[in-house]
Design an enzyme around this catalytic site. Structure first.
Site, PDB file in Angstrom:
ATOM      1  NE  ARG A  99      -8.428   7.288  -1.516  1.00  0.00           N
ATOM      2  CZ  ARG A  99      -9.142   7.750  -2.360  1.00  0.00           C
ATOM      3  NH1 ARG A  99      -9.116   9.056  -2.674  1.00  0.00           N
ATOM      4  NH2 ARG A  99     -10.021   7.108  -3.143  1.00  0.00           N
ATOM      5  CB  CYS A 105       3.287   3.827  -3.944  1.00  0.00           C
ATOM      6  SG  CYS A 105       3.471   2.855  -5.399  1.00  0.00           S
ATOM      7  CB  SER A 155      -5.813  -1.346  -1.284  1.00  0.00           C
ATOM      8  OG  SER A 155      -5.918  -1.441  -2.703  1.00  0.00           O
ATOM      9  N   PRO A 156      -2.617  -2.068  -2.061  1.00  0.00           N
ATOM     10  CG  PRO A 156      -2.154  -2.902  -3.994  1.00  0.00           C
ATOM     11  CD  PRO A 156      -3.166  -3.158  -3.080  1.00  0.00           C
ATOM     12  CE1 TYR A 182       2.531   3.839 -12.563  1.00  0.00           C
ATOM     13  CE2 TYR A 182       0.689   2.662 -11.395  1.00  0.00           C
ATOM     14  CZ  TYR A 182       1.554   3.688 -11.570  1.00  0.00           C
ATOM     15  OH  TYR A 182       1.230   4.748 -10.694  1.00  0.00           O
TER      16      TYR A 182
HETATM   17  C1  LIG Z   1      -0.849   6.741  -1.025  1.00  0.00           C
HETATM   18  C2  LIG Z   1      -1.419   5.570  -2.332  1.00  0.00           C
HETATM   19  C3  LIG Z   1      -0.635   4.629  -3.077  1.00  0.00           C
HETATM   20  C4  LIG Z   1      -1.215   3.839  -3.902  1.00  0.00           C
HETATM   21  N1  LIG Z   1      -0.199   3.034  -4.500  1.00  0.00           N
HETATM   22  C5  LIG Z   1      -0.944   2.079  -5.050  1.00  0.00           C
HETATM   23  C6  LIG Z   1      -0.004   0.793  -5.422  1.00  0.00           C
HETATM   24  O1  LIG Z   1       1.291   0.747  -5.095  1.00  0.00           O
HETATM   25  N2  LIG Z   1      -0.520  -0.275  -6.361  1.00  0.00           N
HETATM   26  C7  LIG Z   1      -1.609  -0.173  -6.905  1.00  0.00           C
HETATM   27  O2  LIG Z   1      -2.122  -1.144  -7.285  1.00  0.00           O
HETATM   28  N3  LIG Z   1      -2.671   1.028  -6.256  1.00  0.00           N
HETATM   29  C8  LIG Z   1      -2.061   2.046  -5.485  1.00  0.00           C
HETATM   30  N4  LIG Z   1      -3.047   2.800  -4.936  1.00  0.00           N
HETATM   31  C9  LIG Z   1      -4.378   2.765  -5.213  1.00  0.00           C
HETATM   32  C10 LIG Z   1      -5.066   1.956  -4.081  1.00  0.00           C
HETATM   33  O3  LIG Z   1      -4.711   0.716  -3.745  1.00  0.00           O
HETATM   34  C11 LIG Z   1      -6.499   2.122  -4.286  1.00  0.00           C
HETATM   35  O4  LIG Z   1      -6.768   1.177  -5.204  1.00  0.00           O
HETATM   36  C12 LIG Z   1      -7.256   3.560  -4.221  1.00  0.00           C
HETATM   37  O5  LIG Z   1      -6.708   4.390  -3.427  1.00  0.00           O
HETATM   38  C13 LIG Z   1      -8.685   3.394  -4.261  1.00  0.00           C
HETATM   39  O6  LIG Z   1      -8.985   2.616  -2.857  1.00  0.00           O
HETATM   40  P1  LIG Z   1      -9.375   3.838  -1.674  1.00  0.00           P
HETATM   41  O7  LIG Z   1     -10.791   4.356  -2.267  1.00  0.00           O
HETATM   42  O8  LIG Z   1      -9.601   2.737  -0.676  1.00  0.00           O
HETATM   43  O9  LIG Z   1      -8.470   4.526  -1.311  1.00  0.00           O
HETATM   44  C14 LIG Z   1      -2.430   3.954  -4.035  1.00  0.00           C
HETATM   45  C15 LIG Z   1      -3.408   4.639  -3.510  1.00  0.00           C
HETATM   46  C16 LIG Z   1      -2.969   5.711  -2.760  1.00  0.00           C
HETATM   47  C17 LIG Z   1      -4.013   6.441  -1.889  1.00  0.00           C
END
Ligand SMILES: Cc1cc2nc3c(=O)[nH]c(=O)nc-3n(C[C@H](O)[C@H](O)[C@H](O)COP(=O)(O)O)c2cc1C
Length: 361
Positions: A325, A25, A22-23, A183
């Site tokens: 994560r 930042c 997943s993307p 956004y």
């Molecule tokens: C460090 C970090 C940076 C993130 N940056 C982005 C991003 O650049 N673009 C985006 O669409 N979501 C971003 N997210 C959201 C994640 O892509 C994801 O949708 C969210 O963390 C839920 O998934 P997870 O439970 O597997 O962490 C970010 C999440 C984290 C933890």
């Protein structure tokens, strides 16, 4: 029946399994340029066996950065450091993808770990005034955005196209439009942030116009043989905000213009959202959009266990899973997942690491 380790071909691109990065930042770019950090971060996940390695939200103009350290593709010098990364990902058997973004009213904030009491970076410390559909700040401590004119909207859409061209030159094989998390695109879609009365506001057709126009022109420019997805916040989790039903209708329009997959996230359009967070909490959105809009979807959010991820694919709730994560904790999650699902023989890793997957012992 499809499963987690099964390849998926979309247009000319084959994902080696259904596990996508997943993307995320990294807030570690230098004037928008990728650094060694990105090479190791994205490269590690490609070595670890994920299929699609989707690079973080990448700003199409400098005003569209969340923080001053965000990734960008608004100028040609930002292409070269990405070429090294996309080549390495491809060499590892992964598909290099990029998420193009504009932070809109949530721009000009400090990196999360430097925020202190106030997120907004003041103008005299390198901040800038954000732009938005309407003069509605995200929260009380955020900068007050200025309202975009129609000419300025066209100007930003042109920036999305220029960044699309640069993405191709950088070697990306998968393009994602970020239309989630409050956004710019999402802020046009949601009545919480969009108070316009012109052709970009009020009715559903008008509120989705910015996203649809932008996605359509990107899709027309992006090569026909390469996939393009759109990330949506499928609900604002807030009374009077953007809804799942609207996401389904938008997904149908995106399908019509050639978008291949909807990456189904939610929230972050308002700090007042009443989110119900738990394991697989956004999977029902991917499920609903997949079946009601008849388009491929990606599920994301609190997916951490191999059986959980495998069941999402087997139960046809989504076509791929995006992990954020959990893949930060463990870039080799695909290896462990394949082993615990007794499917290690199906996992493709770069040759020097293939022994990690199979045989079990
Ligand atoms: C460090 C970090 C940076 C993130 N940056 C982005 C991003 O650049 N673009 C985006 O669409 N979501 C971003 N997210 C959201 C994640 O892509 C994801 O949708 C969210 O963390 C839920 O998934 P997870 O439970 O597997 O962490 C970010 C999440 C984290 C933890």
């Amino acid at each position: 029946m499809a499963h987690l380790l099964e390849p998926l071909t979309i247009r000319s691109v084959t994902l080696r399994n259904r596990i996508c990065v997943s993307p995320m930042c990294m807030y570690s770019s230098e004037d928008g340029h990728a650094t060694d950090w990105h090479f190791v971060h994205l490269g590690s996940r490609a070595i670890g066996g994920a299929a699609l390695i989707l690079a973080e939200a990448t700003a199409v103009e400098s005003r569209g950065r969340i923080s001053p350290q965000d990734a960008g593709l608004w100028t040609d010098s930002q292409i070269a450091p990405l070429v090294k990364i996309t080549q390495f990902i491809s060499q590892c058997g992964g598909v290099p993808g990029i998420q193009l973004a504009h932070a809109g009213r949530k721009a000009s904030t400090y990196r999360p770990w430097e925020r202190g009491n106030s997120p907004a970076v003041p103008l005299d410390q390198g901040g800038w005034q954000p732009v938005a559909p309407s003069v509605v700040p995200f929260d009380k401590d955020y900068s007050i955005p200025c309202e975009l004119t129609v000419d300025e909207i066209r100007g930003i859409q042109q920036k999305f196209l220029e960044a699309t061209e640069r993405s191709l030159k950088a070697g990306f094989k998968w393009l994602e439009l970020h239309a989630a998390h409050g956004y710019l695109c999402h802020s046009f879609q949601s009545p919480i942030s969009n108070k316009r009365t012109d052709q970009y506001g009020v009715s559903f057709e008008n509120r989705i116009r910015f996203t649809v126009e932008t996605a359509k022109s990107m899709r027309e420019l992006w090569p026909k043989d390469l996939p393009m997805s759109t990330r949506l916040s499928c609900t604002d989790w807030y009374e009077g905000g953007w809804t799942l039903d609207e996401s389904v209708e938008l997904a149908k329009k995106l399908k019509e213009i050639g978008i291949d997959l909807i990456d189904c996230s939610s929230g972050a359009g308002t700090p007042l959202a009443k989110m119900k967070i738990g394991a697989s909490y956004q999977v029902p959105f991917a499920d609903a959009i997949k079946h009601r809009a008849k388009i491929m979807t990606g599920a994301v959010g609190m997916i951490t266990e191999p059986m959980q991820a495998d069941a999402i694919i087997r139960n046809e709730q989504a076509d791929v899973v995006f992990l954020a994560r959990e893949l930060l904790r463990n870039p080799y999650w695909p290896v462990h997942a394949a082993r615990s699902l007794h499917q290690a023989d199906k996992l493709r890793l770069p040759d020097p690491y293939q022994y990690a997957a199979y045989p079990k012992g």
